[in-house]
Design a protein around this motif. Structure first.
Motif, PDB file in Angstrom:
ATOM      1  N   GLU A  20       1.347  -0.809  -0.094  1.00 20.79           N
ATOM      2  CA  GLU A  20      -0.129   0.140  -0.262  1.00 20.79           C
ATOM      3  C   GLU A  20       0.850   1.203   0.164  1.00 20.79           C
ATOM      4  N   THR A  21       1.938   1.397   0.742  1.00 17.44           N
ATOM      5  CA  THR A  21       2.778   2.640   1.718  1.00 17.44           C
ATOM      6  C   THR A  21       3.232   2.861   0.064  1.00 17.44           C
ATOM      7  N   GLU A  22       3.781   1.876  -1.019  1.00 18.26           N
ATOM      8  CA  GLU A  22       4.995   1.957  -2.052  1.00 18.26           C
ATOM      9  C   GLU A  22       3.870   2.345  -3.419  1.00 18.26           C
ATOM     10  N   TRP A  23       2.959   2.533  -3.156  1.00 16.15           N
ATOM     11  CA  TRP A  23       2.111   2.912  -4.715  1.00 16.15           C
ATOM     12  C   TRP A  23       1.788   4.550  -3.849  1.00 16.15           C
ATOM     13  N   TRP A  25       3.905   5.954  -2.485  1.00 18.22           N
ATOM     14  CA  TRP A  25       4.816   6.766  -2.312  1.00 18.22           C
ATOM     15  C   TRP A  25       5.076   6.859  -3.938  1.00 18.22           C
ATOM     16  N   ASP A  26       4.256   6.696  -4.765  1.00 11.75           N
ATOM     17  CA  ASP A  26       4.869   6.299  -6.310  1.00 11.75           C
ATOM     18  C   ASP A  26       4.032   7.999  -6.599  1.00 11.75           C
ATOM     19  N   ILE A  27       2.727   8.167  -6.217  1.00 12.08           N
ATOM     20  CA  ILE A  27       1.415   8.641  -6.215  1.00 12.08           C
ATOM     21  C   ILE A  27       2.781  10.411  -6.068  1.00 12.08           C
ATOM     22  N   TYR A  28       2.873  10.685  -4.333  1.00 10.61           N
ATOM     23  CA  TYR A  28       3.686  11.803  -4.315  1.00 10.61           C
ATOM     24  C   TYR A  28       4.842  11.625  -4.828  1.00 10.61           C
TER      25      TYR A  28
END
Lengths: 238, 613
Positions: A20-23, A25-28
């Motif tokens: 969850e955190t990874e996607w 992170w990608d957006i941010y």
């Protein structure tokens, strides 16, 4: 999937929460890069286009209400969208599982970790320079109960993309759902909150085993007395 | 020269190119600078006893830059230790003291006091005041600060060394058993002293801005720097006493056996975190707002434009001030003991007024006629750097990401971009901008260009790679790290960047020495600037002004320069100026040639009257 991450700087995510955190992170990250790059390019455009070329006094117009509204509202919408993403994901990350497959009790003290597996009667403790190894089953839900014996510590596993401060006097807990990734993650865990003299040495390794292998490991340790004091065997294959 | 000779507006008004005499220069009005003396002390006793706001302003600048040098030197030890894995340069014990005092010096003894230096030197000039409201209180504040700084640094000489628990001093580590040495107590006392100094200065600044503005200087005609210092002072007043109270409790825990933060006896370590960050986050804006003010003075002057969206910018600043007291617990997302969504919301929202400021700065330049003198170079460098720190701030405001990034080198990179970099870059913008005002001399543009590019390259090299280190799991405050190849490379680049940063100070120091040896020929208004400090001599005379132009906007000096042109400056300036004619000079803050002219005119007028009579 079996990983040996000793040469990879950023450990891959090994929990659903970390994914969850990874996607997020990608957006941010991409929005952040887009904003920073467009500001930099716009400033570059301004300094090239509007450098002083002649003696004409430029426009002294000070207000442009439409423009001012625009540059207040658009950032507001971006922030609102990012906040929505955060709210949705953070709820899933901090939710504590009432019925986990495994409970691990983490006890932090200056400057060592101890991991108790109360259901299996196994205890892992670091000793001296040897860092302890946190052994976890893949594809399972794990509840961590954390406690500090002296000062504030912080339990951080990069592969979880998560840390939790452990404040003495207030035990805390969080859960993760392990993915099917297995492997050895040397030095994957650290104490993230400065805790005194040997803060930098307060590390641990993480080993993720198939559930069957984990059971076998737990049984083996229990039969051997239930207390594991060894460090991580660096080159051993899993 | 001072007679009004208004010209109908030409289709294109020029910057005085075809008709320079039609623009009024301040020098031609007030006469040459440096004739009247500066009011600055010339003896040691004079400096120790002065209550003059300009002398204390200079003292604040010198003291805080000295602390910058000390803090920067301590950073060198940190960078040297982190150049390669393992421990080479200092012991863990010394390393912990070094990063604690590095952070504390930079925040409490360098960044905030430099803003107070601006409030001392520049702010009274900008509002046409002769001094701060309470000059002796001001001197008292300054000496409290210097003594506080000395107490903190002498911690290194204490038994067991200086405080070793990081600048936010989480108990129980900062308690009696966690850090038994005397250095820790000295650290607490030092911060109470500097905090008290700050509180008193805030009172002084608020009193001065509310009470001592010159006639015509309404709130919405104040320069943005003065506005920002006002908002900063209110924030100081709200949060510094909270910090002092929290520190007194910590001191009592350590020395008198109280248990405020002692978990084993029912105390609460998390209480400290709430109190400290209730101070600590507004502190970021207390540090930053004066420097936002500095660049807001600079962009319009060198773009020959007004501040774009002046009022919107002020409301943005007020919004930041108000929101800043509701975001503190984003420093505590990882404790699991705060409502993360509330603090994520307030912390994210604060990006909006901050973004408005960035647009205001770009809007002030947009459509302008920009030149790139040293202050402008640094201001633009600040703008670009600040945005990088801003976007990583939005990332950290999301608890989802903060769970990973908190307490890592990513955070170190972030706050060095927003606090370290922008403050230092904007600070040099301010130094280059006001140096002629304070000294009457210019700084070398050629050396400034070297200084600027070396600083930008060095700064970005030092701090950019820390983002990557933090994302990949390097925790902050460690003297040792895993020998992973990228980590070693990035740390080495950061250390190389630090060396470049250090070298960048050489051209600056050479420029300073050369300038101080040169003649004082800068004149009152070398940049054709806008606000009132440029309407007096350089350096300003003892009580700042012998003459003040009419104030009809936030740009009185600009309006006066263009007084002969319709529709350029604020309306009413020429009328206000003409209304002064015929008035006795007792009623006018005038002296020198203009006063003589006006007095002559008045005499002539009155004798004409009497002739008629």
């Amino acid at each position: 999937m079996i990983l040996n991450t000793s040469r990879i700087a950023l450990a891959p995510p090994i929990t659903d929460q970390a994914n969850e955190t990874e996607w997020v992170w990608d957006i941010y990250l991409w929005i952040a890069i887009a904003v920073a790059v467009s500001v930099a390019l716009f400033v570059l455009f301004i300094v090239v286009r509007f450098r002083k070329r002649d003696d004409d006094l430029p426009s002294q117009n000070q207000y442009n209400i439409r423009m001012e509204l625009l540059y207040t509202i658009i950032p507001f919408l971006v922030i609102a969208a990012l906040f929505a993403i955060t709210v949705v994901t953070v709820e899933a990350i901090v939710k504590v599982d009432d019925d986990p497959d495994l409970v691990v009790e983490v006890i932090a003290s200056q400057w060592q970790w101890q991991f108790d597996y109360p259901d299996d009667g196994v205890r892992v403790v670091g000793s001296g320079e040897d860092i302890p190894e946190l052994v976890l089953p893949s594809s399972s839900s794990v509840l961590f109960r954390l406690e500090s014996l002296d000062v504030v510590h912080s339990f951080w596993i990069t592969a979880f993309r998560f840390k939790r401060d452990i404040i003495p006097g207030s035990p805390t807990e969080f859960s993760v759902d392990m993915t099917d990734t297995t492997g050895l993650f040397p030095n994957a865990g650290v104490c993230a909150e400065f805790c005194g003299l040997s803060h930098a040495k307060m590390r641990f390794s993480v080993r993720v085993l198939e559930p069957d292998a984990f059971e076998a490991w737990a049984q083996q340790q229990r039969e051997a007395g239930g207390v594991v004091t060894s460090g991580t065997p660096e080159e051993e294959d899993v | 020269m001072t007679t009004i000779d208004r010209k109908p507006s030409a289709p294109t008004v020029t910057l005085g190119g075809d008709d320079p005499n039609h623009l009024v220069s301040i020098d031609s009005v007030i006469g040459p600078s440096g004739q009247e003396g500066t009011g600055l002390p010339t003896t040691l006793v004079g400096w120790l006893t002065t209550t003059n706001h300009k002398a204390l302003g200079v003292a604040y600048f010198v003291a805080s830059l000295t602390f910058l040098a000390i803090g920067g030197g301590l950073a060198g030890i940190i960078r040297a230790e982190l150049t390669s894995p393992g421990q080479q340069v200092v012991s863990e014990q010394v390393y912990n003291q070094v990063f604690t005092i590095h952070g504390s010096v930079m925040v409490f003894l360098f960044a905030v006091p430099f803003g107070f230096g601006l409030a001392n030197y520049i702010m009274p000039l900008q509002i046409g005041a002769p001094d701060l409201a309470f000059p002796r209180l001001n001197a008292f504040s300054f000496w409290l600060y210097v003594i506080g700084g000395a107490v903190m640094l002498f911690g290194f000489a204490a038994d067991g060394g200086a405080a070793p628990f990081g600048w936010f001093a989480y108990p129980p580590l900062s308690g009696a058993s966690g850090s038994p040495g005397l250095g820790a107590d000295m650290w607490i006392v030092a911060i109470i002293l500097t905090g008290t100094s700050g509180t008193l200065t805030a009172v002084n600044v608020i009193a001065t801005i509310t009470m001592l503005r010159t006639p015509g200087m309404t709130l919405f005609r104040m320069p943005i720097l003065t506005w920002n210092l006002l908002v900063t002072a209110f924030m100081v007043l709200v949060v510094f006493p909270v910090l002092s109270g929290a520190l007194l409790m910590l001191l009592a825990d350590r020395q008198f056996g109280t248990k405020f933060y002692v978990p084993t006896d029912g105390g609460s370590p998390i209480l400290w975190q709430h109190l400290f960050w209730f101070f600590g986050h507004p502190e970021v804006y207390i540090v930053a707002l004066p420097f936002f003010g500095v660049v807001t003075e600079i962009f319009p002057v060198f773009a020959r434009r007004p501040v774009f969206g002046y009022k919107g910018l002020i409301f943005a600043t007020l919004t930041i001030g108000a929101l800043s007291t509701s975001v503190w617990a984003h420093h505590m997302f990882v404790t699991g003991e705060v409502v993360v969504t509330f603090f994520a919301l307030t912390s994210s929202l604060i990006a909006i007024p901050t973004g408005v400021k960035v647009f205001n700065w770009m809007g002030s330049m947009y459509g302008g006629a920009i030149t790139f003198e040293a202050p402008m170079k640094f201001a633009i460098g600040f703008l670009v750097t600040f945005v990088v720190g801003g976007v990583t701030g939005v990332m950290l405001a999301s608890p989802t990401l903060d769970f990973q990034l908190s307490d890592s080198f990513f955070v170190v990179a972030h706050f060095h971009y927003v606090m370290g970099g922008t403050v230092v870059i904007a600070l040099f913008a301010g130094i280059y901008f006001w140096w002629p005002k304070v000294t009457g001399r210019m700084l070398s543009e050629r050396l400034a260009t070297w200084h600027f590019w070396l600083l930008m390259i060095g700064f970005n090299m030092t701090f950019f790679f820390m983002h990557l280190l933090g994302r990949e799991g390097m925790p902050r405050r460690v003297p040792d790290y895993e020998p992973i190849s990228n980590w070693e490379l990035w740390n080495q680049l950061a250390t190389a960047g630090y060396v470049i940063l250090l070298i960048s100070m050489v051209p600056f120091l050479i420029a300073v020495v050369k300038s101080l040896r040169g003649p004082a020929n800068a004149g009152a208004d070398p940049w054709n600037a806008y606000s009132l400090e440029w309407a007096t001599t350089s350096p300003p005379v003892e009580h700042n002004f012998e003459w003040i132009p009419p104030i009809r906007s936030e740009r009185p000096v600009f309006d006066f320069r263009w007084i002969n042109h319709d529709d350029v400056g604020a309306p009413g300036v020429a009328e206000a100026w003409m209304a002064r004619e015929g008035l006795d000079d007792r009623w006018l803050p005038l002296a020198g040639p203009v006063a003589a002219d006006v007095a002559d005119d008045a005499n002539a007028a009155s004798s004409a009257d009497s002739d008629v009579g």
